[in-house]
Design an enzyme around this catalytic site. Structure first.
Site, PDB file in Angstrom:
ATOM      1  N   ARG A 147     -15.656  -2.734  -6.083  1.00  0.00           N
ATOM      2  CA  ARG A 147     -15.035  -1.853  -7.082  1.00  0.00           C
ATOM      3  C   ARG A 147     -14.470  -2.694  -8.232  1.00  0.00           C
ATOM      4  O   ARG A 147     -14.421  -2.246  -9.369  1.00  0.00           O
ATOM      5  CB  ARG A 147     -13.924  -1.014  -6.433  1.00  0.00           C
ATOM      6  CG  ARG A 147     -14.432  -0.087  -5.333  1.00  0.00           C
ATOM      7  CD  ARG A 147     -13.290   0.574  -4.598  1.00  0.00           C
ATOM      8  NE  ARG A 147     -12.422  -0.392  -3.924  1.00  0.00           N
ATOM      9  CZ  ARG A 147     -11.333  -0.066  -3.228  1.00  0.00           C
ATOM     10  NH1 ARG A 147     -10.975   1.208  -3.111  1.00  0.00           N
ATOM     11  NH2 ARG A 147     -10.602  -0.997  -2.641  1.00  0.00           N
ATOM     12  N   HIS A 161      -6.601  -8.164   0.692  1.00  0.00           N
ATOM     13  CA  HIS A 161      -6.994  -6.864   1.254  1.00  0.00           C
ATOM     14  C   HIS A 161      -6.855  -6.883   2.773  1.00  0.00           C
ATOM     15  O   HIS A 161      -7.015  -7.936   3.400  1.00  0.00           O
ATOM     16  CB  HIS A 161      -8.445  -6.523   0.874  1.00  0.00           C
ATOM     17  CG  HIS A 161      -8.725  -5.058   0.975  1.00  0.00           C
ATOM     18  ND1 HIS A 161      -9.160  -4.470   2.133  1.00  0.00           N
ATOM     19  CD2 HIS A 161      -8.592  -4.050   0.073  1.00  0.00           C
ATOM     20  CE1 HIS A 161      -9.302  -3.176   1.941  1.00  0.00           C
ATOM     21  NE2 HIS A 161      -8.957  -2.890   0.691  1.00  0.00           N
ATOM     22  N   HIS A 212      -0.144  -0.640  -1.654  1.00  0.00           N
ATOM     23  CA  HIS A 212      -1.346   0.222  -1.674  1.00  0.00           C
ATOM     24  C   HIS A 212      -1.610   0.642  -3.133  1.00  0.00           C
ATOM     25  O   HIS A 212      -1.751  -0.226  -4.000  1.00  0.00           O
ATOM     26  CB  HIS A 212      -1.110   1.393  -0.710  1.00  0.00           C
ATOM     27  CG  HIS A 212      -2.306   2.253  -0.434  1.00  0.00           C
ATOM     28  ND1 HIS A 212      -3.599   1.853  -0.614  1.00  0.00           N
ATOM     29  CD2 HIS A 212      -2.398   3.543   0.021  1.00  0.00           C
ATOM     30  CE1 HIS A 212      -4.433   2.835  -0.280  1.00  0.00           C
ATOM     31  NE2 HIS A 212      -3.729   3.877   0.103  1.00  0.00           N
ATOM     32  N   SER A 257      -3.317   5.794   2.573  1.00  0.00           N
ATOM     33  CA  SER A 257      -3.349   7.189   2.104  1.00  0.00           C
ATOM     34  C   SER A 257      -4.309   8.041   2.934  1.00  0.00           C
ATOM     35  O   SER A 257      -3.951   9.154   3.366  1.00  0.00           O
ATOM     36  CB  SER A 257      -3.713   7.254   0.619  1.00  0.00           C
ATOM     37  OG  SER A 257      -4.896   6.540   0.350  1.00  0.00           O
ATOM     38  N   ASP A 277      -7.583  -2.886  -7.745  1.00  0.00           N
ATOM     39  CA  ASP A 277      -6.453  -2.726  -8.669  1.00  0.00           C
ATOM     40  C   ASP A 277      -6.323  -3.872  -9.667  1.00  0.00           C
ATOM     41  O   ASP A 277      -5.628  -3.738 -10.671  1.00  0.00           O
ATOM     42  CB  ASP A 277      -5.149  -2.594  -7.873  1.00  0.00           C
ATOM     43  CG  ASP A 277      -5.182  -1.391  -6.963  1.00  0.00           C
ATOM     44  OD1 ASP A 277      -5.578  -0.316  -7.426  1.00  0.00           O
ATOM     45  OD2 ASP A 277      -4.839  -1.531  -5.775  1.00  0.00           O
TER      46      ASP A 277
HETATM   47  N1  NMX Z   1      -0.100 -12.554  -2.850  1.00  0.00           N
HETATM   48  C1  NMX Z   1       0.772 -13.244  -2.062  1.00  0.00           C
HETATM   49  N2  NMX Z   1       0.729 -13.216  -0.709  1.00  0.00           N
HETATM   50  C2  NMX Z   1      -0.249 -12.498  -0.147  1.00  0.00           C
HETATM   51  C3  NMX Z   1      -1.207 -11.793  -0.895  1.00  0.00           C
HETATM   52  C4  NMX Z   1      -1.093 -11.830  -2.296  1.00  0.00           C
HETATM   53  N3  NMX Z   1      -1.919 -11.160  -3.101  1.00  0.00           N
HETATM   54  N4  NMX Z   1      -2.045 -11.181  -0.044  1.00  0.00           N
HETATM   55  C5  NMX Z   1      -1.626 -11.472   1.208  1.00  0.00           C
HETATM   56  N5  NMX Z   1      -0.534 -12.263   1.146  1.00  0.00           N
HETATM   57  C6  NMX Z   1       0.274 -12.750   2.243  1.00  0.00           C
HETATM   58  C7  NMX Z   1       0.884 -11.578   3.000  1.00  0.00           C
HETATM   59  O1  NMX Z   1       2.030 -11.068   2.316  1.00  0.00           O
HETATM   60  C8  NMX Z   1       1.177 -12.193   4.343  1.00  0.00           C
HETATM   61  O2  NMX Z   1       2.333 -12.991   4.202  1.00  0.00           O
HETATM   62  P1  NMX Z   1       3.438 -13.066   5.403  1.00  0.00           P
HETATM   63  O3  NMX Z   1       2.688 -13.546   6.605  1.00  0.00           O
HETATM   64  O4  NMX Z   1       4.438 -14.024   4.873  1.00  0.00           O
HETATM   65  O5  NMX Z   1       3.958 -11.681   5.599  1.00  0.00           O
HETATM   66  C9  NMX Z   1      -0.018 -13.137   4.539  1.00  0.00           C
HETATM   67  O6  NMX Z   1      -0.518 -13.409   3.221  1.00  0.00           O
HETATM   68  C10 NMX Z   1      -1.135 -12.557   5.371  1.00  0.00           C
HETATM   69  O7  NMX Z   1      -1.530 -11.321   4.833  1.00  0.00           O
HETATM   70  P2  NMX Z   1      -3.044 -10.820   4.980  1.00  0.00           P
HETATM   71  O8  NMX Z   1      -3.331 -10.683   6.429  1.00  0.00           O
HETATM   72  O9  NMX Z   1      -3.931 -11.669   4.176  1.00  0.00           O
HETATM   73  O10 NMX Z   1      -2.995  -9.409   4.253  1.00  0.00           O
HETATM   74  P3  NMX Z   1      -2.562  -7.985   4.834  1.00  0.00           P
HETATM   75  O11 NMX Z   1      -3.746  -7.361   5.479  1.00  0.00           O
HETATM   76  O12 NMX Z   1      -1.327  -8.086   5.649  1.00  0.00           O
HETATM   77  O13 NMX Z   1      -2.182  -7.216   3.499  1.00  0.00           O
HETATM   78  C11 NMX Z   1      -2.437  -6.550   1.231  1.00  0.00           C
HETATM   79  C12 NMX Z   1      -3.136  -6.776   2.575  1.00  0.00           C
HETATM   80  C13 NMX Z   1      -3.396  -5.831   0.308  1.00  0.00           C
HETATM   81  C14 NMX Z   1      -1.216  -5.651   1.460  1.00  0.00           C
HETATM   82  C15 NMX Z   1      -2.010  -7.912   0.641  1.00  0.00           C
HETATM   83  O14 NMX Z   1      -3.140  -8.693   0.398  1.00  0.00           O
HETATM   84  C16 NMX Z   1      -1.176  -7.775  -0.615  1.00  0.00           C
HETATM   85  O15 NMX Z   1       0.042  -7.612  -0.510  1.00  0.00           O
HETATM   86  N6  NMX Z   1      -1.827  -7.832  -1.822  1.00  0.00           N
HETATM   87  C17 NMX Z   1      -1.126  -7.624  -3.074  1.00  0.00           C
HETATM   88  C18 NMX Z   1      -0.887  -6.138  -3.287  1.00  0.00           C
HETATM   89  C19 NMX Z   1      -2.166  -5.409  -3.602  1.00  0.00           C
HETATM   90  O16 NMX Z   1      -2.954  -5.835  -4.430  1.00  0.00           O
HETATM   91  N7  NMX Z   1      -2.378  -4.250  -2.939  1.00  0.00           N
HETATM   92  C20 NMX Z   1      -3.511  -3.396  -3.269  1.00  0.00           C
HETATM   93  C21 NMX Z   1      -4.526  -3.246  -2.133  1.00  0.00           C
HETATM   94  C22 NMX Z   1      -5.634  -2.338  -2.554  1.00  0.00           C
HETATM   95  N8  NMX Z   1      -5.192  -0.949  -2.687  1.00  0.00           N
HETATM   96  O17 NMX Z   1      -5.400  -0.312  -3.682  1.00  0.00           O
HETATM   97  O18 NMX Z   1      -4.597  -0.395  -1.744  1.00  0.00           O
HETATM   98  C1  MLT Z   2      -7.998   1.593  -0.666  1.00  0.00           C
HETATM   99  O1  MLT Z   2      -8.813   1.885  -1.559  1.00  0.00           O
HETATM  100  O2  MLT Z   2      -7.521   2.456   0.091  1.00  0.00           O
HETATM  101  C2  MLT Z   2      -7.494   0.194  -0.595  1.00  0.00           C
HETATM  102  O3  MLT Z   2      -8.464  -0.732  -0.967  1.00  0.00           O
HETATM  103  C3  MLT Z   2      -6.766  -0.154   0.658  1.00  0.00           C
HETATM  104  C4  MLT Z   2      -7.540  -0.201   1.941  1.00  0.00           C
HETATM  105  O4  MLT Z   2      -8.721   0.049   2.019  1.00  0.00           O
HETATM  106  O5  MLT Z   2      -6.880  -0.550   2.948  1.00  0.00           O
END
Ligand code: NMX
Ligand code: MLT
Length: 471
Positions: free
Chosen positions: A362, A353, A307, A277, A408
């Site tokens: 947080r 993350h 996100h 964002s 979250d």
């Molecule tokens: N559950 C299952 N798989 C996960 C999770 C999770 N919570 N977190 C990461 N992975 C997987 C990810 O999908 C990826 O799989 P693949 O290689 O098959 O595509 C692998 O682990 C490596 O990912 P990372 O490098 O650890 O994480 P990345 O930086 O790509 O993504 C998020 C970060 C936040 C998108 C990821 O951890 C996620 O999808 N979390 C769940 C959704 C979430 O809680 N998002 C909120 C973030 C905070 N916010 O408010 O923005």
């Molecule tokens: C945020 O607050 O924007 C989330 O934790 C995602 C991020 O920092 O990438």
């Protein structure tokens, strides 16, 4: 008498100054109460030339210093770990979490003014801190609160634009529509049409940003009441602060819910510049799109499930656990449920993350809020169990870089406890808060004259040829 009062005031100010200094050298502390001292504009006017000089010096002295190597992995991997943006208002450390202008969340809880001693920080105080780098006094925060109140009236066409959408439209779609409808009042776009000099861009950007921050709670509350409370609107209470009034307009007048809203708005506001964002807002604004256009774009990024929408997903997921297994689910049953989610090709929402490598502070401050106010709530206890159960499973997967909970994972159960049970609405709350961080930086983007953002992209063919040459 006047002399004694001054001495006591000076010693109070000195004590606070010492306290501030020990917290962070990057936060400056000025406490001379004059009328202009209460006006945030005069602080910015003073700070901007100084910061422009600073940037000029960095460019001329360090312009050619390398900040790291760009690898193919980074290009293919969503630019993770690639330093590429200037973002003044906050900085994220992978282990320690966010610092707002140098202050951690516990430090902000200590030094930012609150409604009552030891209470949660007032979001207006955080706005002051983000904009100026200084911790405000209570008088300065009150002055900013009343400035925001004076800008909070919503033109009727905004409600009409929202009402044109079906009530079933996602609350984030309704919210972005409301923000786009507010755009017609943009001072920046009018000033640009009238040929404003670039050195003055920050001024209408400041006007738009403050109005936008002032108006989003009322727009968001309207959407909540429209969808979930038969359109019965709760008027603003002008004696309340920003966070308290937002809770009030949503329809919650308990002091604890008001405190939660102050904490919620403060901690979700800013998370450095690279998150989807903030980066989107900054990118769109770099084309000199006004703050409304830029923030509406940012909201569309926040509405994605990886996100900001993750807060909705977390509560829905927790409720599905309860539906299937009951509130008193054992840790073994919970493990099975987590594996079932993963095996069906889904993520566990609220964990992981892009930058953080430890539990999100947080999350921790929301956990502390829960321990203080709702220790026996069954959903809070479920969230606590997840804290034990999920990280080892994600670690076992072998590919997840951060198995710990993020912001979250916790917010939904707190809101749910106080009666805000409609999970589909949660990302709107995140959006209201994020206006504070994104708009603060947009003002500095224009004050510092940051350029159009335009990174270079390449094709797979280009990568193959380039890499063949380098081996
Ligand atoms: N559950 C299952 N798989 C996960 C999770 C999770 N919570 N977190 C990461 N992975 C997987 C990810 O999908 C990826 O799989 P693949 O290689 O098959 O595509 C692998 O682990 C490596 O990912 P990372 O490098 O650890 O994480 P990345 O930086 O790509 O993504 C998020 C970060 C936040 C998108 C990821 O951890 C996620 O999808 N979390 C769940 C959704 C979430 O809680 N998002 C909120 C973030 C905070 N916010 O408010 O923005
Ligand atoms: C945020 O607050 O924007 C989330 O934790 C995602 C991020 O920092 O990438």
């Amino acid at each position: 008498m006047v002399f004694y009062r001054s001495v006591s005031l000076l010693s109070k100010l000195k004590n606070r100054a010492v306290q501030q200094h020990s917290l962070s050298n990057s936060v400056r502390w000025l406490q001379i109460q004059t009328s202009s001292d209460l006006d945030i504009r005069s602080h910015l006017k003073e700070l901007i030339p100084e910061q422009q000089e600073r940037l000029k010096k960095i460019k001329s002295e360090y312009g050619k210093v390398q900040l790291g190597n760009i690898t193919v992995d980074m290009v293919l991997g969503g630019m993770r770990g690639m330093t590429g943006l200037l973002w003044e208002t906050s900085l994220l450390d992978p282990d320690e979490g966010i610092r707002f202008r140098g202050l951690s969340i516990p430090e902000c809880q200590k030094v930012l003014p609150a409604v009552k001693p030891g209470g949660e920080p007032l979001p207006e105080g955080l706005l002051w801190l983000l904009l100026t780098g200084k911790v405000p006094s209570k008088e300065q925060v009150d002055a900013l609160s009343s400035e925001l109140r004076s800008r909070a009236t919503i033109p009727d066409h905004v409600y009409k634009a929202i009402d044109a959408l079906p009530i079933t439209a996602h609350p984030m779609t309704q919210f972005t529509t409301g923000v786009m409808a507010l755009q017609v009042q943009s001072e920046f776009s009018k000033a640009y049409e009238n040929g404003i000099h670039k050195s003055k861009y920050w001024e209408p950007t400041f006007e738009d940003s403050l109005s936008l921050i002032a108006q989003v709670p009322a727009v968001a509350a309207y959407i909540y009441r429209r969808i979930y409370k038969n359109g019965e609107i709760v008027p603003a209470n002008d004696s309340l602060d920003y966070g308290g009034n937002f809770a009030q307009m949503l329809g919650f007048d308990s002091p604890d819910m008001q405190e939660l809203m102050r904490l919620y708005v403060t901690i979700h506001s800013d998370h450095e510049g690279g998150n989807v964002s903030a980066h989107t807002g900054h990118l769109v604004a770099s084309a000199l799109s006004d703050p409304y256009l830029s923030f509406a774009a940012a909201l569309n990024g926040l509405a994605g499930p990886l996100h900001g929408l993750a807060n909705q997903e977390v509560l829905l997921w927790i409720k599905s656990v309860v539906n299937e297994c009951g509130e008193n689910i054992s840790k073994d049953q919970l493990k099975d449920y987590v594996w079932k989610t993963l095996n069906s090709g889904k993520v566990v929402p609220g964990f992981g993350h892009g930058v953080l490598r430890k539990t999100d502070p947080r999350y921790m401050c929301q956990r502390e809020f829960a321990l203080k106010h709702l220790p026996d709530d069954p959903l809070f206890q479920l969230v606590s169990k997840l804290y034990d159960v999920v990280p080892p499973i994600l670690t076992e997967l072998g590919k997840v870089k951060n198995p710990w909970p993020n912001v979250d994972a916790h917010s939904g159960v707190l809101l749910n406890y106080y009666g805000l049970t409609e999970a589909r609405y949660y990302t709107v709350l995140f959006g209201v808060s994020r206006a504070i961080g994104i708009c603060s930086q947009l003002i500095w983007d224009r004050a510092l004259g940051l350029p159009l953002e335009r990174p270079k992209s390449v094709t797979m063919e280009w990568l193959e040829k380039h890499c063949n040459k380098s081996v």
